[in-house]
Structure formats: C-alpha cells, structure tokens
Design a protein around this motif. Structure first.
Motif, PDB file in Angstrom:
ATOM      1  N   VAL A  33       0.947  -1.228  -0.120  1.00  0.00           N
ATOM      2  CA  VAL A  33      -0.003  -0.044   0.084  1.00  0.00           C
ATOM      3  C   VAL A  33       0.833   1.232  -0.002  1.00  0.00           C
ATOM      4  CG1 VAL A  33      -1.742  -1.240   1.165  1.00  0.00           C
ATOM      5  CG2 VAL A  33      -0.059  -0.240   2.539  1.00  0.00           C
ATOM      6  N   GLY A  34       0.174   2.211  -0.209  1.00  0.00           N
ATOM      7  CA  GLY A  34       0.873   3.660  -0.168  1.00  0.00           C
ATOM      8  C   GLY A  34       0.126   4.496  -0.912  1.00  0.00           C
ATOM      9  N   ARG A  35       0.499   5.915  -0.884  1.00  0.00           N
ATOM     10  CA  ARG A  35      -0.583   6.996  -1.239  1.00  0.00           C
ATOM     11  C   ARG A  35      -0.233   6.937  -2.738  1.00  0.00           C
ATOM     12  NH1 ARG A  35       2.059  11.509  -3.289  1.00  0.00           N
ATOM     13  NH2 ARG A  35       4.081  11.303  -3.070  1.00  0.00           N
ATOM     14  N   ASN A  36      -1.113   7.840  -3.737  1.00  0.00           N
ATOM     15  CA  ASN A  36      -1.186   7.900  -5.029  1.00  0.00           C
ATOM     16  C   ASN A  36       0.200   8.357  -5.381  1.00  0.00           C
ATOM     17  OD1 ASN A  36      -4.548   8.718  -4.633  1.00  0.00           O
ATOM     18  ND2 ASN A  36      -3.647   7.203  -6.086  1.00  0.00           N
ATOM     19  N   GLY A  37       0.670   7.997  -6.326  1.00  0.00           N
ATOM     20  CA  GLY A  37       2.000   8.398  -7.035  1.00  0.00           C
ATOM     21  C   GLY A  37       3.267   7.796  -6.210  1.00  0.00           C
ATOM     22  N   ARG A 224      -4.331   5.314   9.640  1.00  0.00           N
ATOM     23  CA  ARG A 224      -3.696   6.660   9.979  1.00  0.00           C
ATOM     24  C   ARG A 224      -2.287   7.130   9.602  1.00  0.00           C
ATOM     25  NH1 ARG A 224      -5.904   5.735  15.007  1.00  0.00           N
ATOM     26  NH2 ARG A 224      -4.054   4.589  15.969  1.00  0.00           N
ATOM     27  N   HIS A 225      -1.527   6.040   9.494  1.00  0.00           N
ATOM     28  CA  HIS A 225      -0.146   5.895   9.025  1.00  0.00           C
ATOM     29  C   HIS A 225      -0.290   6.463   7.530  1.00  0.00           C
ATOM     30  CE1 HIS A 225       3.937   4.981   8.749  1.00  0.00           C
ATOM     31  NE2 HIS A 225       3.764   4.730   7.516  1.00  0.00           N
ATOM     32  N   LEU A 226      -1.040   5.874   6.928  1.00  0.00           N
ATOM     33  CA  LEU A 226      -1.191   6.197   5.142  1.00  0.00           C
ATOM     34  C   LEU A 226      -1.505   7.656   5.199  1.00  0.00           C
ATOM     35  CD1 LEU A 226      -2.402   3.180   3.877  1.00  0.00           C
ATOM     36  CD2 LEU A 226      -0.407   4.086   3.237  1.00  0.00           C
ATOM     37  N   VAL A 227      -2.586   8.011   6.049  1.00  0.00           N
ATOM     38  CA  VAL A 227      -3.006   9.483   5.936  1.00  0.00           C
ATOM     39  C   VAL A 227      -1.675  10.493   6.346  1.00  0.00           C
ATOM     40  CG1 VAL A 227      -4.750  11.157   7.082  1.00  0.00           C
ATOM     41  CG2 VAL A 227      -5.456   8.934   6.409  1.00  0.00           C
ATOM     42  N   LEU A 228      -1.237  10.281   7.529  1.00  0.00           N
ATOM     43  CA  LEU A 228      -0.039  10.920   7.877  1.00  0.00           C
ATOM     44  C   LEU A 228       0.901  11.244   6.829  1.00  0.00           C
ATOM     45  CD1 LEU A 228       0.223  10.018  11.652  1.00  0.00           C
ATOM     46  CD2 LEU A 228      -0.501  12.222  10.673  1.00  0.00           C
ATOM     47  N   GLN A 229       1.087   9.892   6.194  1.00  0.00           N
ATOM     48  CA  GLN A 229       2.209   9.894   5.068  1.00  0.00           C
ATOM     49  C   GLN A 229       1.711  10.864   3.921  1.00  0.00           C
ATOM     50  OE1 GLN A 229       2.128   6.544   2.771  1.00  0.00           O
ATOM     51  NE2 GLN A 229       4.200   6.180   2.661  1.00  0.00           N
TER      52      GLN A 229
END
Ligand SMILES: Nc1ncnc2c1ncn2[C@@H]1O[C@H](COP(=O)(O)OP(=O)(O)OP(=O)(O)O)[C@@H](O)[C@H]1O
Ligand SMILES: [Mg+2]
Length: 235
Positions: A33-37, A224-229
């Motif tokens: 997983v990971g943010r867009n881009g 939460r970790h993904l949002v913070l990231q």
C-alpha cells in the motif's frame, strides 16, 4: 520466491523506486500500500521488465531477472494483472486465454469454476465485456500462464462485490498451490482480508512492514499511518 534487493528504477533520469527491498515467499500473500504516486505501479512494471532497472537485483525462484525482457520473466513464472486491466479489445475471451495459456496454467474449466460468467462469454470480444468481466479476464489471462508469482496492481478497482469474492478465492487457491502474490491495493479492507504481510511504500522504498495479523488487530493505525504519510508528502 520473489527476491528484490536495493532495486532502483524510474523514467529517464527520474528515479521513482529508490533502493527497494522486498520478498514474497511461496504461498505468501504480501499487500503493498502507499499513497497515490508513491511508485507502486512503477515497481510492478519494473518487476515485469516494462520499466528498466537502474540498479539492484530481481530474482524469481533463484533466477536473476534484473535486466531480462518481459517474456523471459513470464516464462520464469512472473505474471501481472496491470492497473486498469488493459485487455485486447478485439480478442475473444477464449482467444485471450489460448494466447496466454501454458501447460500447468489455468485452463478454461478452472477459470470457469471461479468466473462462471467469463466462461459463458467465451466467444465475446473483450471490448464488449462489462468492466467487471474485463477485470475477470485480465485475472484469468495471468492465471493461464501458471504463475509462481502473481503481481496484482489494484485489481479491486471497479470490481463488483461478486468479482471481488472471486478474486479472494483465486488468491486462496494460488496460496494453496504454493504461488506467491504481491497485491498492490488501495482498498485496505480488502487487502487485510487476504494479506500475510503488509508493506507500506513511501519515498521509493518500503517504509514499514506489518504482519497481517497485527494490521488486522489494529487496522486504524495502518490507515492513520497512510493518511499522515500523504499529509507529510504533500506539505
Ligand atoms: N510513464 C511515466 N513517465 C514518467 N513518469 C511517470 C510515468 N508513470 C508514472 N510516472 C510518475 O512516477 C511516479 C509514481 O507513479 P506510479 O504510477 O508508479 O504511482 P502509484 O503508486 O502506482 O500511484 P497510484 O496509486 O495512483 O496508482 C508519479 O510521480 C508519476 O507521475
Ligand atoms: Mg498505480
């Protein structure tokens, strides 16, 4: 077994994957997983040989494939379901599977057991299938090669709940066959239903690894970790 060591790749001089390590063991399902881009698709395309490696190494079943052509990687047991499906519109379901098929791969009967609708539409051209059916066909095409390692790039995107259930059962049977799965997924809830391990990609490498059971016990901490990231990267 997929082994990726210090992999670097990108477009021209722009490096997107920057020293990435990961492994997928036989029978293991690893969610990425990971943010867009973040570079998830770039990683998948590098593993398939569509984006050239600048450094590091890729091994499948002990075989060095770092600079191998896509068809060599496919013969070595790697298969991909690319983001956005990309099936050949003019080929029928049966032609698509015939073209991709190898001995030891899934035949139409095995595909039909999971995706019955696809078998019913075997003589339909891919472009005339619904979005969900095209997703199923992209999956079936990868399975027809008999992969030892299957790379799935956001397969649940646009899938009906019914096709999503079929995807879960495909992943379960690959695991039973001792094949490994690298599942890139935005749908955390779905990823957590199948993952043995969850990797978070950021800044071109694996920033965090969480055991599937730990992620399931506390899914909010992963979100939460993904949002913070993404906040940290955007500001
Ligand atoms: N063909 C390309 N040429 C140049 N840059 C590209 C190309 N494809 C992607 N990029 C860039 O590489 C970076 C990573 O993109 P990538 O598609 O790998 O991310 P991703 O994690 O898969 O995102 P998403 O979750 O939206 O699918 C982005 O900055 C993107 O703009
Ligand atoms: Mg992507």
């Amino acid at each position: 077994m997929l082994e990726v060591r210090s992999l670097r790749s990108g477009y021209g001089h722009i490096e997107i994957v920057r020293g990435l390590d990961l492994s997928v063991a036989p029978g293991e399902v690893v969610a990425l997983v990971g943010r867009n881009g973040a570079g998830k698709s770039t990683l998948v395309n590098s593993l398939m040989g569509f984006v050239p490696a600048h450094g590091g190494s890729v091994h499948v079943e002990g075989r060095e494939l770092t600079r191998a052509a896509p068809h060599v990687r496919s013969r070595a047991g790697l298969a991909v379901v690319p983001q956005g499906r990309r099936v050949f519109g003019t080929l029928t379901v049966e032609q698509t599977l015939d073209l991709a098929g190898r001995s030891g791969g899934w035949d139409l009967d095995r595909v039909a057991a999971v995706f019955p609708r696809l078998a019913e539409r075997r003589n339909t051209r891919a472009r005339n299938l619904s979005g969900g059916e095209q997703s199923a066909l992209a999956m079936a095409r990868a399975l027809a090669t008999g992969p030892r390692i299957l790379l799935l790039d956001e397969p649940s995107e646009g899938m009906s709940p019914q096709v999503l259930r079929a995807l879960s059962s495909v992943i379960a049977s690959l695991r039973d066959d001792g094949a490994g799965v690298l599942l890139v997924e935005q749908n955390l809830a779905f990823a957590l239903t199948v993952a043995d391990r969850v990797l978070v990609m950021a800044r071109g490498h694996i920033a965090l690894t969480i055991a599937g059971d730990d992620a399931r016990a506390d899914p909010d901490s992963l979100s939460r970790h993904l949002v913070l990231q993404s906040v940290a990267t955007e500001t």
